[in-house]
Structures are given as C-alpha cells and as structure tokens.
Write an enzyme that holds these catalytic residues in place. Sequence first.
Site, PDB file in Angstrom:
ATOM      1  N   LYS B 116      39.807 -22.691 -18.636  1.00  0.00           N
ATOM      2  CA  LYS B 116      38.632 -23.408 -18.124  1.00  0.00           C
ATOM      3  C   LYS B 116      38.327 -24.640 -18.965  1.00  0.00           C
ATOM      4  O   LYS B 116      37.948 -25.682 -18.464  1.00  0.00           O
ATOM      5  CB  LYS B 116      37.424 -22.472 -18.108  1.00  0.00           C
ATOM      6  CG  LYS B 116      37.512 -21.395 -17.054  1.00  0.00           C
ATOM      7  CD  LYS B 116      36.117 -21.022 -16.540  1.00  0.00           C
ATOM      8  CE  LYS B 116      36.224 -19.959 -15.457  1.00  0.00           C
ATOM      9  NZ  LYS B 116      36.783 -18.683 -15.983  1.00  0.00           N
ATOM     10  N   LYS B 158      29.358 -18.662 -20.684  1.00  0.00           N
ATOM     11  CA  LYS B 158      30.545 -18.215 -19.938  1.00  0.00           C
ATOM     12  C   LYS B 158      31.727 -17.997 -20.866  1.00  0.00           C
ATOM     13  O   LYS B 158      31.888 -18.698 -21.861  1.00  0.00           O
ATOM     14  CB  LYS B 158      30.942 -19.265 -18.887  1.00  0.00           C
ATOM     15  CG  LYS B 158      29.930 -19.421 -17.769  1.00  0.00           C
ATOM     16  CD  LYS B 158      30.350 -20.531 -16.811  1.00  0.00           C
ATOM     17  CE  LYS B 158      30.904 -20.000 -15.507  1.00  0.00           C
ATOM     18  NZ  LYS B 158      31.225 -21.115 -14.573  1.00  0.00           N
ATOM     19  N   GLU B 200      26.852 -23.870 -20.372  1.00  0.00           N
ATOM     20  CA  GLU B 200      26.659 -24.937 -19.390  1.00  0.00           C
ATOM     21  C   GLU B 200      25.319 -24.757 -18.717  1.00  0.00           C
ATOM     22  O   GLU B 200      24.684 -23.687 -18.812  1.00  0.00           O
ATOM     23  CB  GLU B 200      27.790 -24.932 -18.364  1.00  0.00           C
ATOM     24  CG  GLU B 200      27.905 -23.670 -17.543  1.00  0.00           C
ATOM     25  CD  GLU B 200      29.065 -23.736 -16.565  1.00  0.00           C
ATOM     26  OE1 GLU B 200      30.110 -24.304 -16.914  1.00  0.00           O
ATOM     27  OE2 GLU B 200      28.920 -23.218 -15.448  1.00  0.00           O
ATOM     28  N   LYS B 237      34.175 -13.198  -2.072  1.00  0.00           N
ATOM     29  CA  LYS B 237      33.855 -13.930  -0.847  1.00  0.00           C
ATOM     30  C   LYS B 237      33.869 -12.980   0.353  1.00  0.00           C
ATOM     31  O   LYS B 237      34.779 -12.164   0.492  1.00  0.00           O
ATOM     32  CB  LYS B 237      34.864 -15.058  -0.640  1.00  0.00           C
ATOM     33  CG  LYS B 237      34.795 -16.099  -1.751  1.00  0.00           C
ATOM     34  CD  LYS B 237      36.015 -17.012  -1.756  1.00  0.00           C
ATOM     35  CE  LYS B 237      35.952 -17.989  -2.910  1.00  0.00           C
ATOM     36  NZ  LYS B 237      37.228 -18.723  -3.086  1.00  0.00           N
ATOM     37  N   GLU B 275      37.606 -26.035  -6.944  1.00  0.00           N
ATOM     38  CA  GLU B 275      36.318 -25.402  -6.681  1.00  0.00           C
ATOM     39  C   GLU B 275      35.173 -26.167  -7.324  1.00  0.00           C
ATOM     40  O   GLU B 275      35.277 -26.606  -8.475  1.00  0.00           O
ATOM     41  CB  GLU B 275      36.312 -23.962  -7.211  1.00  0.00           C
ATOM     42  CG  GLU B 275      37.177 -23.018  -6.413  1.00  0.00           C
ATOM     43  CD  GLU B 275      36.946 -21.554  -6.812  1.00  0.00           C
ATOM     44  OE1 GLU B 275      37.581 -20.682  -6.206  1.00  0.00           O
ATOM     45  OE2 GLU B 275      36.125 -21.305  -7.733  1.00  0.00           O
ATOM     46  N   ARG B 292      47.196 -22.019  -6.376  1.00  0.00           N
ATOM     47  CA  ARG B 292      47.950 -21.153  -5.458  1.00  0.00           C
ATOM     48  C   ARG B 292      47.378 -21.336  -4.057  1.00  0.00           C
ATOM     49  O   ARG B 292      46.357 -21.996  -3.887  1.00  0.00           O
ATOM     50  CB  ARG B 292      47.770 -19.701  -5.870  1.00  0.00           C
ATOM     51  CG  ARG B 292      46.287 -19.367  -6.057  1.00  0.00           C
ATOM     52  CD  ARG B 292      45.976 -17.898  -6.167  1.00  0.00           C
ATOM     53  NE  ARG B 292      44.646 -17.649  -6.704  1.00  0.00           N
ATOM     54  CZ  ARG B 292      43.503 -17.646  -6.019  1.00  0.00           C
ATOM     55  NH1 ARG B 292      43.538 -17.917  -4.725  1.00  0.00           N
ATOM     56  NH2 ARG B 292      42.341 -17.400  -6.579  1.00  0.00           N
ATOM     57  N   VAL B 295      43.318 -16.892  -0.003  1.00  0.00           N
ATOM     58  CA  VAL B 295      43.062 -15.982   1.116  1.00  0.00           C
ATOM     59  C   VAL B 295      42.525 -16.761   2.311  1.00  0.00           C
ATOM     60  O   VAL B 295      42.981 -16.599   3.442  1.00  0.00           O
ATOM     61  CB  VAL B 295      42.041 -14.900   0.707  1.00  0.00           C
ATOM     62  CG1 VAL B 295      41.634 -14.060   1.919  1.00  0.00           C
ATOM     63  CG2 VAL B 295      42.605 -14.021  -0.398  1.00  0.00           C
ATOM     64  N   ARG B 338      36.607 -11.680   5.989  1.00  0.00           N
ATOM     65  CA  ARG B 338      37.598 -10.790   5.398  1.00  0.00           C
ATOM     66  C   ARG B 338      37.220  -9.369   5.768  1.00  0.00           C
ATOM     67  O   ARG B 338      36.138  -8.903   5.409  1.00  0.00           O
ATOM     68  CB  ARG B 338      37.600 -10.910   3.882  1.00  0.00           C
ATOM     69  CG  ARG B 338      37.883 -12.295   3.375  1.00  0.00           C
ATOM     70  CD  ARG B 338      37.943 -12.269   1.857  1.00  0.00           C
ATOM     71  NE  ARG B 338      38.140 -13.610   1.333  1.00  0.00           N
ATOM     72  CZ  ARG B 338      38.533 -13.863   0.084  1.00  0.00           C
ATOM     73  NH1 ARG B 338      38.741 -12.846  -0.746  1.00  0.00           N
ATOM     74  NH2 ARG B 338      38.698 -15.103  -0.316  1.00  0.00           N
TER      75      ARG B 338
END
Lengths: 448, 448, 161, 161
Positions: B116, B158, B200, B237, B275, B292, B295, B338
């Site tokens: 990250k 994080k 953050e 999701k 994202e 990658r 879904v 999904r």
Amino acid sequence: MYNRILIANRGEIALRVIRACKEMGISTVAVFSQADRDSAHVRCADQAICIGPAKSIDSYLRIDRIISAAEISGAEAIHPGYGFLAENSHFNEVVRSSEFDFIGPTPEAMEKLGDKNSARSVAQAANVPVVPGSDGLITDEEHAVRSAKEIGYPVLIKATAGGGGKGMRVATNEQTLRVALQQAQTEAQAAFGNAGVYLERFIDRPRHVEVQMIADLHGNACHLYERDCSVQRRHQKLIEESPSPFLSQKTREAICEAAKRLIIEVGYQNAGTVEFIVDQENNFYFIEVNARIQVEHPVTEMVTGIDLIKTQIRVAAGEPLPFKQADVKLHGSAIECRINAEDPNKNFQPCPGLIKSLFVPGGFGVRFDSHAQAGYTVPPHYDSMIGKLIVHKETREESIACMLRCLEELQVQGISTTAAFQMRVLREPTFIAGQADTKWVERELLKT
Amino acid sequence: MYNRILIANRGEIALRVIRACKEMGISTVAVFSQADRDSAHVRCADQAICIGPAKSIDSYLRIDRIISAAEISGAEAIHPGYGFLAENSHFNEVVRSSEFDFIGPTPEAMEKLGDKNSARSVAQAANVPVVPGSDGLITDEEHAVRSAKEIGYPVLIKATAGGGGKGMRVATNEQTLRVALQQAQTEAQAAFGNAGVYLERFIDRPRHVEVQMIADLHGNACHLYERDCSVQRRHQKLIEESPSPFLSQKTREAICEAAKRLIIEVGYQNAGTVEFIVDQENNFYFIEVNARIQVEHPVTEMVTGIDLIKTQIRVAAGEPLPFKQADVKLHGSAIECRINAEDPNKNFQPCPGLIKSLFVPGGFGVRFDSHAQAGYTVPPHYDSMIGKLIVHKETREESIACMLRCLEELQVQGISTTAAFQMRVLREPTFIAGQADTKWVERELLKT
Amino acid sequence: MSKGNNPKEDVFSVDRIRSLIELMKEYDLSEVDLKQDEQQIRLVRGAKQVVAAGPAGIAAMAPTAAPIAAAPVGPVADSPHIKIIKSPMVGTFYSRPNPKSDDFVKVGSAVSADSVVCIIEAMKVFNDIPAEIGGKIVEILVKNEEAVDFERPLFKVDTRG
Amino acid sequence: MSKGNNPKEDVFSVDRIRSLIELMKEYDLSEVDLKQDEQQIRLVRGAKQVVAAGPAGIAAMAPTAAPIAAAPVGPVADSPHIKIIKSPMVGTFYSRPNPKSDDFVKVGSAVSADSVVCIIEAMKVFNDIPAEIGGKIVEILVKNEEAVDFERPLFKVDTRG
C-alpha cells in the site's frame, strides 16, 4: 398501462411474457393444463388458473375457459403468445367483445392476412412484389394450364388454406401439372377442409427472410430489420439469425421498406412479421404475414436492443411507439438455435420425458430462454421445444464460435435434443459462407 | 496467438476463461483438486489435470504442481483468474522463468502496487489524489500524534500489509489515538506478521468506486469507465454496478483519467483495477490497485461491449489493444449480484452442500455466470460464491426491476443463498436513490 | 448429476448412494432395497443386523470407496493384499534412471518400502519415487515418459510378496 | 415434478425415491415395497418392523395419486365412500340461485345425480351444476362467489347417503 395481464399460452413464451410484465410492474395471470401444473410459467406468475386436462383441445384451445379465467382474475388484457389461439381471429374477437384488450393486431387485419389470397392482394395494392402466380384460386384444369403458361414452368401448386408446406406440389410441364393439380386439391381438402389451390412460380434454392414490424394505434409503424431463417428442415426452422448474411444493403433497405408499406396498407397494429422468399439474385417476393410475436423474436431484440414484448404491451395499451425508424439500428450479429426434445438420429422424432440433469450455457453475449430445469418432465402433448439458445456478438464469425461453444456446454441428460445436429450445421462451410437455402438441410445434410 | 492456455483457478472464473478461449479457438487446460473432479470447469476444458487434495494449500496454491501441469500439457500461457495465486508476484516470476506467459501484469508492477505504501507513492508521483495521511509508516507514538495533527481528526490507522479491513482503527483525538495505535500494531503483527501501520484521514460515508484499466505491451492504456461497489458487508461486495449512480460526469472523467495516469506511471500491463473512495462531495482518493481480473468484471463488459478476458489474452500475446480510448463508450446500466451459498439469517455463514434443484433466470439482458447446476455439491473448502447474476438494460431503473425479477426467478434448493437479502437491498430507497455508502448495509440493514 | 440414469453403468454411483444415505438419515430410514434386472442397491442403517448377499454387500461398501471410485483414472485395488503406488506429484513418469539403463522395476520385481520404482520429472527436477510399501510388482499402469497427475496409480503391488 | 414416471428407466431415481419417502413421512408409513416385472423398490422407515400388507398397498397407490396430491387445490377423498364434486369449468361459484334465496345445498343435504348443487358463472352465463352422484353433502369446500378453476373440488359427498 395495464395492472394485470393474462397470458394465454405455456412454456418458454408464457415465461417470456411474464418476465416482461414483472419488469414493467404488471401483475400476471398464467393459465395451465393439468400437465403443466409444475411448469415454470405457473410458478413465476402472480396467479395461475387451471383451464383443463393435458390435451390442448381441452385446455389451451378452450376460448371459453381462457375468457372465464380472465374474468375471475380481473385481467385487463390477454397476450396470446404464438401457436395455440394466437392467430385465431375468432378468439381475438371474443377477447375484445368480452372487453379485454387483445395484445396483437385487430381481427380484421388478422383475417385479411390469414388468407394467402387476400394477403397477396394486399401486397399487390402496397406495391410489394409477390411471386408471379395465378390471379386468385384455380377454377378448373384449363385455368391452371393457362396461368402456368403465363407464369412459366416450373410452377408450384399451393393450398390457399395451407401452411407448413402441406398440400404443395411442383409441376414442370403441362402434363405433370394436370396430375399434380388433382392430388394437391384432394390433399388440401383432406388437410384443411378447403380444396382451394393457386399457382405460383417455383423458385430455385430460395432463402427465407422475414422482416419484424411493430405498429402502434396512432398510425406509426417501424421495421426492426430482417431475420434470416433459411436453415430449415421440412419447413421447421432450426437456426435463425439477424442480420441476414447474404442480403445486400440495398436489398435490406428495399425489403424492409416493402414490409412497412404492406403493414401500413392493411392498417396493421402491434407486432407482426412479413415473410419473403429471396432468390439467388436477391429478388424478393412476399409470402405471408405472421400476425403474432414469433419464436425467433429474440434475435431481433439482441441486434436492435429493443424489447419486443414490452413494446407489444405498450402499444396495445395505446402508447405511441417509443422510438422512430431512424432510432432503430442494427448492432452486431445474433443467432438463435431452437433446442428441441427430438432425436436427430431417429428422423427428429419428438422424445418427451424427464430431464435428469441440465447445465445451462452462460457467459458474455449468451441468452437462454427456457422453462426447463433438471427434474422437469417435457410433456408429450405439446411442441417439443425446451428452450432457445441465443448469442449476440460483434461479428457473425464470433457468434458462430460462441454458439458452438454454448451447444457444447449445454448438457441435457435424460432426453435427446437437436443440439448436436445444430453444431453440425454451424460447422458446415455452406452455412459459414451464409449460402444456406431453405432446402439445403434436407438436400445436403439429411440425404440418405 | 496462443494454441493452449492453462487456467490456474476453479469455479466460475475458470469456466469464464475457458469460454473465452474456446470462442478464440485456443485449447484449454484445467487444473483441479480432488474436491472439484466433477466441476464444470473440469468437464468443459480440453484437458484436466489433478493437482492435489481438496485443501487449497495442497492444490490451487501449489505453484510447483501448477507449473508441472503446464509443462506436461504443453500450455504456452497461464491465466491466474482471481484469488489463489492471482496476485502472488513470486508465482508470476516462476511462471515467466519457466517460459510460460503470465496473463497479467509484470511481477515488478505487481510488487510495487502490492504494498500500500509504495502504491501510494506511485499515485502521488502520477498526481493522483490520495487520502491525506502520514508519509510512510508510523515510527513511534509521537510520530503518530504529529501526523494526526497535520491530517486532522478523525484519523484511520491502517496496516500496511492489511486488507479486507483487518487491522483498521479510527481515532477521534490524541488520547484514543495512543490506545488505538498499539492495538492496531498488535493486530497487524498477528494477522500479517507485519506490525507496520500508517495513518490517513477518516472519510465519512465513503463510496467505493473503481476504474477498470487495460494496457497492452506497447504502451497503450485505456480505461473502461468505473464500477460502483459501495454495497458491501464487512468489505465484502454484495452488488456492483456501472456506471456509478452518483458520480457527476465531471468526476467520472476526472477519476478515469487519474486511474490511467497511475497505470501509465507504473508501466502496468494487462487488466487491472484502480480503487478509489469518493466522499459525499465527489472528492476521490486513490486506495489501491487490484492487479488482476476481478469478480465484477462482467458489469464493465455489459456497458462497454468489450470482452475483458479475450482482451487480456490478446494483449498478453503481444497484440496491441484492439480499441482506442475514444472507442470505449458506456451504454445503458449493468448491475451484478454475487450469489453466495451463505445464510443471511445466520450472519451470512457459508452453507456448502448439495444443490438439489436449480432454476436459472433467463431472458433479455440477463447473464448468469456460474459453474453450478442441480446435483452439484458446493465444496466447503473454497469461497462460497456459486454464481454471478448480471443484468443490462437501458436505464438503471430497468436494471433494478430486471434484477429483482431474476432474483425472484432464481430457485436454489438444498442450500441457502444471499439472493433474498439482495432483493431486500434492491428495494431500499437509499439504494434506488444511489445513495448507498460502504457502511450503509451494516449501519442500516444489519443493525441489531 | 448422474442420479438414476444409465442404471447399467451406475449402481455404484457414489453421488447417488450418498444422496440415498442422506435421505435415509434425513427421514430416519432403516433400510433401502432397490432391484432392477441384475442390479441391486441395498442400504441398511443403524445398529440393526446387516444381512447382505454379495451385491448388497458391495453396494453397502461403496460409500467408503468414494474417493477412488469417483476417480476417472485407473483401477481400484481389487483385493485387500493388492496395493497401489500412486504418483505423489504432477509430472512426467520415467521408468528408468536414463535411456540406456534398464527399468527400475518389472512385473515380478520384489520391492521394499525404500526401493525406487520410478522417476517423476517436475519443473526440470528428477524425483526418485520410493515404493513406500513392500511386496511384488504385479502390474505397471503407466508407460515410460507418460504424463501423470496427482495420485495417478502407477504400480500394483502384491503385499504378500 | 418427476414423480414416478418412466419406471423402466428409473428404479434408482433419487427424485422419485425422495417423493416416496416424503409420502411415507406424510402418511406415517413404516415400509414401502413396490414390485413390477424385474423391478423392486423397498423402503423401511424407523426402527419398528411392520408386515408389508395393507400399508404397503397404500404406499403403492400413493405415487399414482401424485397429480392430485400435488395440486394446490383442496383435499382428496379420504375414504372410498367419500366422493368429490369438482368444478367442470372455470368461473365464479354461486351457492344459491339468487341473493335472496337459500343455498342449493347445505351440509347434510341429500343429493341425487341430477340435483343442482351450485351455479358457476362463466362468460356471463350462469350454468347449473348437477351433483352427478347420489349421497349426502358432508362438506362444502368453496365460499359463495369464490372463483374456481378446472376440477376445483366443490363438495364432499358421502355416497352411503
């Protein structure tokens, strides 16, 4: 817009209409025979009413029971689907006189177009080319001989009440004509209770091209371009596609405009299909109008992006067409295979029965319209179609590749289907080249 | 182009890749664990090789066996799908050093974006806005306090190696910060064996918006517009759609261009997703890159008409992108649900088992990507997704109506699924208004 | 998927037997007995006596044989003293150390747990594969240089030696 | 859906066996034993052994009763002398000739084959519906002005009168 619609049909088309209604927020009433109690269209509808035993004549063809079902369910309109009573103008009249809307053309238009002879006159009035033929019915043998001379041999003898090729005969000269005429009349009398026949020029290796039309109640009519249904076996369509792979753009525009002229001439309303045969030189001739939605309507939906069933419902309810002709654009290529429970190795004899296992093809550009699932028993009383596999891709080449992939993936255990035969057709150079005519399958693939 | 591709995955994504290959005329090699012997991806592939027992660690995560499978099958390239080894840069390296093509980004890009912190530096170099935060890792408590002052409370702690929300903490003032910092570090150490954390700004009611990118080996990169994946439960999701219902056109263009800058900055190849979180004022901040295929890629395929898997294969093989940015157009609205084998009434606990009966929704604008069928047993060893239901219509309103119709139609007997819960979400005014944020489901629908 | 079709090939369908057993459990059945032509499936649940003719006995066994029975590959150990040496990895099978030398084992060769029976090449590495059981090789199930996947049966060994 | 068809192909059909077992549970049968030609299906439920005479007979009947049992509509004749008067058409059920008069029949009314038991309105036509069997009305299964579809059970009649 309607609050409730009754669907006077069964199987995949009943489900297709129910799906459109649900998406439009319209409640649905299914009717079913005792053989269809567990069918998907019954499960998916908001209400389902049994209208009789398995045999169509006692259920799906019982006008009185369908009207009563509409009355007790409080439906406002009836969608006839295809087959059964869909093109029965008497049913159409009874529906309307019982104060329901009939989602389809007027009984008048239906009747005018239902009789091949009067349909032909309509076409001529609309300046739509028809196959050169006898003016009206053949009165006697001499009349037949005279007309045949004008038309030019070989000539085709057709029954005015006929369909599906029944009662057709080819005559190559005066002598064979005299013999064939009697046979054709006897056959027509037996098959349709109407011995009326007429002559027309016999067209060598014709293509079957039909134009999808939709018209509202306000005089607006649009064509949604053509479908090519030349891949047939004994006049039964096996594969349909849009656009046609062999029509020139010039012919495409001409044939679609001709279809529109005819529809306007007869004051047609709602969805209908104008069928033509096209010869090897791209000359087209009007054959007949199918005054209903057709099995193969999805290929048109895929390439135009227009939902035909929803549009049927909107225009029946009095809404104007939601698009203009200029808005209708062809995009990509769509192909449909009718998956029938028939055994290609046994002369396509229907093989109803239990579907023990089913794998439904999926993926990008794939549509499967079907009421079947594993555990469903295909009843022997109705047509043998268990689903329609439709693919839509950028190019015809991709569509063929995708359809082959899907037919391979489709797994139906327990009954035979036509899928393997359709795979064979899709791999034939003649089909790939877009050269199939309506007799090609029987001539080249089923020759013994 | 490749003659043979090995798919190093299972379930619907393996089947998705196999379908693309078949349509491209590429032969396919499936790998499978002993638990997946009867799975659709095994049946549909041209070859299938068993690589171990059920547990992923002994099969789908066994790099050596996957490479050996590629060697004995003569594959030329390997598609990793998503999950398992898809974002494992070591696997990526081994694949390439074993002289197979890896259908995805380079190991270098994967590593740079995998961490990250370094990803954040890449974004800053590309002038892509990031959430205001500490420069690099927190060295000690005082450093944390100082950065928090600069950033402004509330702040989010994080884990640098984290994901799926693990090891996250919110601090609203210095006091809570000091406590939360220790907890977060301990948690991160335990979860990822890496105690590194950073700070953050905490964003209130954020939306999850991601931009689909694809780049070839010749320096061409295109965005395929965004997906809105704000409907989540615990960072999982549930529903994805494109286009986003709340982005302004101006923000849409800006966020897509930002994503493209980042991808170019890092010399990214093949498909990837950038994202962002977007706050209530349409300010967007880079979060991470998924190196990658994802879904939810089908929603992008539906609205752009571009087949992402085929494009992945083409660019991996060295072909230039078959389209330019100007050719990429959004058409209509697409939504994906999904379908997971989980019980919403039991806190979404997975419920693998035998699917006794299955009715697959169909119709116009409906796509179901699934490896499941009646008689298939969902194994307990892998993720619980049994299929993806995708709809594509002219408007978002129609898409929602169609998805509701499909979820109603979908019939899965034998195991519980998330379908009913997704119907509930689709009927919520907040969702219909396009106002869902990433915490909405837990805050409003699952509150106890 | 294959429930109930092709009974001829399918009496031993583990899927189906599992479904039957699940049904018996679900509905507390103590016995199921199905016959058709030469075929029979008989399943008895609970502590009750398992009276079983030959076929019934086999059917009753079937579930335990699941993993192997389900495998498309190769034969099952036909009797208790016949054991199978399976491939522990995915790769290429070599019956001998190099093209010039003899095979590690032939039918009839005696092997002990640590005798090397073949080489399997995976990722350019040649791995010696030990028998891991003692006995006599009675059948060789793969050819030299044949590709093998995980747990592919390689040799049949008679453990009586 | 697949209940009991194509027995020849399907003795081992798990679907059908499930249906049978569900029937056993529903009617609390302990054993089902079906034989036909070379085929046999035998199912035993619970611990207790029961002789397979009467109950087995009923069980053997059950599958054939499936179509009616599967119907969403009303009850099945519970014993041989109880018969059902079903609707011969689709329409609206009226229990009396007009709103002012009494019902054609009440529970306890004796009916003969030609006594009118109700009116069904279909397409604005009022159709007198005869009992078509003699006996005593023991139950009225629909309400006045209720919509009925084809073969909807209307009345239960005890034919012993």
